[in-house]
Design an enzyme around this catalytic site. Structure first.
Site, PDB file in Angstrom:
ATOM      1  N   CYS A 189      29.106   0.509 -37.000  1.00 42.87           N
ATOM      2  CA  CYS A 189      29.411   1.954 -37.703  1.00 42.87           C
ATOM      3  C   CYS A 189      30.011   2.609 -36.783  1.00 42.87           C
ATOM      4  O   CYS A 189      29.824   3.135 -35.712  1.00 42.87           O
ATOM      5  CB  CYS A 189      27.748   2.247 -37.655  1.00 42.87           C
ATOM      6  SG  CYS A 189      27.724   4.098 -37.925  1.00 42.87           S
ATOM      7  N   CYS A 198      28.604   6.226 -35.620  1.00 40.49           N
ATOM      8  CA  CYS A 198      27.322   5.855 -34.717  1.00 40.49           C
ATOM      9  C   CYS A 198      27.978   5.659 -33.262  1.00 40.49           C
ATOM     10  O   CYS A 198      27.614   6.228 -32.444  1.00 40.49           O
ATOM     11  CB  CYS A 198      26.659   4.631 -34.986  1.00 40.49           C
ATOM     12  SG  CYS A 198      25.844   4.347 -36.354  1.00 40.49           S
TER      13      CYS A 198
END
Length: 130
Positions: free
Chosen positions: A55, A58
Site C-alpha cells: 500500500c 500506507c
C-alpha cells in the site's frame, strides 16, 4: 515554606511524568491478532495503524506515525497491524480500506481515521482523548 512545598510538588509531578513516559514506547509497536487486545488494554490511549506492505499511502504515512510516536510519547502509543498477515483483527473492525487508524481509549474502540491524512489531522483527532 509554601514556596518550597510548591516547588517540591511541581518537581514530584515532573518526576512522575518522566517515569510514566519511560513505560511508553517511542516507536510504533508491531502487533498481531494475538497481541492486539493486550496492547490496546495496556495503555490509556492507543492508535493502531492498519496497513499492508504493498500500500503506497500506507508507506507514506509510516514516517509520520514514527514522528508522532516520539513527539507524543507518554501520551499515546502507536501500533502497526499488517492486515495481510493479521486478518482476524481487520475483519473484527471492518477494515476495508487502508491505511486505517483505529483509536482506543482505555481498551475501548472510540474513533477511526481512513486514508493517508496529514500529521495535524491525526493530532487533532487524538487531542480530545488525551
Amino acid at each position: 515554606m509554601d514556596d518550597i512545598e510548591s516547588i517540591r510538588q511541581k518537581r514530584m509531578q515532573q518526576l512522575q511524568e518522566s517515569l510514566e513516559k519511560k513505560d511508553y514506547p517511542s516507536n510504533p509497536v508491531t502487533i498481531n491478532d494475538a497481541s492486539f487486545n493486550e496492547l490496546v488494554s495496556k495503555y490509556p490511549l492507543v492508535l493502531v495503524d492498519c496497513w499492508a506492505p504493498w500500500c503506497g499511502p500506507c508507506r507514506m504515512l509510516s514516517p509520520v506515525l514514527d514522528e508522532l510516536a516520539v513527539e507524543m510519547q507518554g501520551k499515546v502509543v502507536f501500533g502497526k497491524l499488517n492486515v495481510d498477515e493479521e486478518k482476524m483483527t481487520a475483519i473484527k473492525f471492518g477494515i476495508t480500506s487502508i491505511p486505517a487508524m483505529l483509536i482506543f481509549k482505555n481498551g475501548e474502540f472510540v474513533d477511526k481515521l481512513i486514508g493517508a491524512v496529514p500529521k495535524q489531522t491525526i493530532i487533532q483527532k487524538l487531542q480530545p482523548y488525551i
